[in-house]
Design a protein around this motif. Structure first.
Motif, PDB file in Angstrom:
ATOM      1  N   ILE A 123      20.525  29.187  41.678  1.00  0.00           N
ATOM      2  CA  ILE A 123      21.257  29.720  43.058  1.00  0.00           C
ATOM      3  C   ILE A 123      20.446  30.877  43.417  1.00  0.00           C
ATOM      4  CG2 ILE A 123      23.208  30.841  43.584  1.00  0.00           C
ATOM      5  CD1 ILE A 123      24.911  29.407  41.411  1.00  0.00           C
ATOM      6  N   ILE A 124      19.784  31.759  42.977  1.00  0.00           N
ATOM      7  CA  ILE A 124      19.237  32.875  43.698  1.00  0.00           C
ATOM      8  C   ILE A 124      17.783  32.262  44.403  1.00  0.00           C
ATOM      9  CG2 ILE A 124      17.891  34.796  43.116  1.00  0.00           C
ATOM     10  CD1 ILE A 124      19.631  35.221  40.449  1.00  0.00           C
ATOM     11  N   LEU A 125      17.134  31.332  43.779  1.00  0.00           N
ATOM     12  CA  LEU A 125      16.127  30.602  44.440  1.00  0.00           C
ATOM     13  C   LEU A 125      16.402  29.958  45.888  1.00  0.00           C
ATOM     14  CD1 LEU A 125      14.008  29.098  41.427  1.00  0.00           C
ATOM     15  CD2 LEU A 125      13.422  31.105  43.139  1.00  0.00           C
ATOM     16  N   GLY A 126      17.682  29.406  45.697  1.00  0.00           N
ATOM     17  CA  GLY A 126      18.193  28.752  47.025  1.00  0.00           C
ATOM     18  C   GLY A 126      18.445  29.667  47.820  1.00  0.00           C
ATOM     19  N   PHE A 127      19.021  30.980  47.861  1.00  0.00           N
ATOM     20  CA  PHE A 127      19.384  31.582  48.741  1.00  0.00           C
ATOM     21  C   PHE A 127      18.389  32.401  49.231  1.00  0.00           C
ATOM     22  CE2 PHE A 127      23.916  31.422  47.349  1.00  0.00           C
ATOM     23  CZ  PHE A 127      24.606  31.178  48.355  1.00  0.00           C
ATOM     24  N   THR A 128      17.405  32.902  48.197  1.00  0.00           N
ATOM     25  CA  THR A 128      15.980  33.771  48.836  1.00  0.00           C
ATOM     26  C   THR A 128      15.134  32.444  49.482  1.00  0.00           C
ATOM     27  OG1 THR A 128      15.225  33.515  46.514  1.00  0.00           O
ATOM     28  CG2 THR A 128      16.262  35.473  46.954  1.00  0.00           C
ATOM     29  N   GLY A 129      14.938  31.372  49.180  1.00  0.00           N
ATOM     30  CA  GLY A 129      14.276  30.430  49.656  1.00  0.00           C
ATOM     31  C   GLY A 129      14.740  30.290  51.289  1.00  0.00           C
ATOM     32  N   LEU A 130      15.954  30.066  51.515  1.00  0.00           N
ATOM     33  CA  LEU A 130      16.635  30.041  52.765  1.00  0.00           C
ATOM     34  C   LEU A 130      16.307  31.263  53.452  1.00  0.00           C
ATOM     35  CD1 LEU A 130      19.889  28.253  51.955  1.00  0.00           C
ATOM     36  CD2 LEU A 130      17.937  27.175  52.990  1.00  0.00           C
ATOM     37  N   GLU A 131      16.332  32.477  52.856  1.00  0.00           N
ATOM     38  CA  GLU A 131      16.183  33.484  53.697  1.00  0.00           C
ATOM     39  C   GLU A 131      14.850  33.813  54.060  1.00  0.00           C
ATOM     40  OE1 GLU A 131      16.412  38.544  53.262  1.00  0.00           O
ATOM     41  OE2 GLU A 131      17.514  37.161  51.806  1.00  0.00           O
ATOM     42  N   ILE A 132      13.809  33.570  53.313  1.00  0.00           N
ATOM     43  CA  ILE A 132      12.369  33.407  53.618  1.00  0.00           C
ATOM     44  C   ILE A 132      12.269  32.398  54.902  1.00  0.00           C
ATOM     45  CG2 ILE A 132      10.037  32.622  52.682  1.00  0.00           C
ATOM     46  CD1 ILE A 132      10.902  33.727  49.822  1.00  0.00           C
ATOM     47  N   GLY A 133      12.652  31.349  54.683  1.00  0.00           N
ATOM     48  CA  GLY A 133      12.331  30.409  55.824  1.00  0.00           C
ATOM     49  C   GLY A 133      13.449  30.638  57.089  1.00  0.00           C
ATOM     50  N   GLY A 134      14.046  31.606  57.202  1.00  0.00           N
ATOM     51  CA  GLY A 134      14.985  32.143  58.143  1.00  0.00           C
ATOM     52  C   GLY A 134      16.070  31.145  58.657  1.00  0.00           C
TER      53      GLY A 134
END
Length: 215
Positions: free
Chosen positions: A25-36
């Motif tokens: 879940i953390i990876l999902g949210f941080t990944g989406l943030e990195i991608g904007g």
């Protein structure tokens, strides 16, 4: 139908499982943030380093979980059972649309002290789907985190990326990483639905479940 309480999941399995869920879940949210994507703001300036470090932990957890499944649960998730899994899925689908009821094959033999069938057969495909997706996500993630070491991956991306409209090898690898993250999330949502429907969610917390027994 007679039932008895059975130890279904070890403490190791439960701890690793929920650790994968949390880090995923953390990876999902941080990944989406990195991608904007979707305007998500999770960690700000620390998001990339957090994503990489948590990703490494996620990978280690998956290695541990895979080792356990292949050494302890292979009987239930072996590749030889994929056809059986597909047939069960078709039968489930027919039942969903008003066809004949399909009996839950899960059962426990108290005399032998072992399962006759431990999983809903479609879980075989779910496991291998998770495995393939996790490998691809992990590999592309490592490539982006350690660009110099994985330069050959981007060279391949440079060669085939334009076929899919990618501007560079890096853009292609990143797109693959994002696509398979979405696919992983889709499988996870279906998995959550299935464990609730088939009554195994509680056992992943307690380790125990009331199972049908054969005599």
């Amino acid at each position: 139908m007679k039932t008895m309480e059975v130890n279904r999941h070890s403490l190791f399995t439960r701890v690793v499982h929920w650790s994968i869920v949390i880090t995923g879940i953390i990876l999902g949210f941080t990944g989406l943030e990195i991608g904007g994507h979707y305007g998500i703001r999770f960690l700000g300036d620390n998001v990339t380093s957090t994503h990489v470090y948590v990703g490494l932990v996620f990978g280690v957890l998956w290695v541990m979980f895979t080792y356990y499944m292949l050494t302890k649960e292979w009987k239930w998730i072996s590749l030889s059972r994929i056809i059986y899994s597909l047939k069960f899925l078709l039968a489930e689908t027919r039942a969903w649309f008003g066809g004949p009821h399909i009996e839950d094959p899960r059962a426990y033999d108290p005399k032998k002290g072992e399962y006759v069938e431990k999983i809903v057969p479609t879980q075989v495909m779910v496991w291998w789907g998770y495995f393939v997706l996790a490998v691809i996500i992990g590999f592309t993630g490592l490539a982006m985190a350690f660009k110099d070491f994985f330069s050959w991956v981007f060279a391949i991306g440079d060669a085939i990326g334009p076929i899919f409209g990618a501007e560079s090898g890096y853009a292609f690898v990143r797109a693959v990483h994002l696509l398979f993250m979405y696919l992983f999330a889709t499988v996870m949502i279906v998995h959550i639905y299935a464990v609730i429907i088939f009554g195994v969610l509680k056992s992943m917390f307690t380790g125990k479940r009331e199972e049908k027994i054969v005599e």
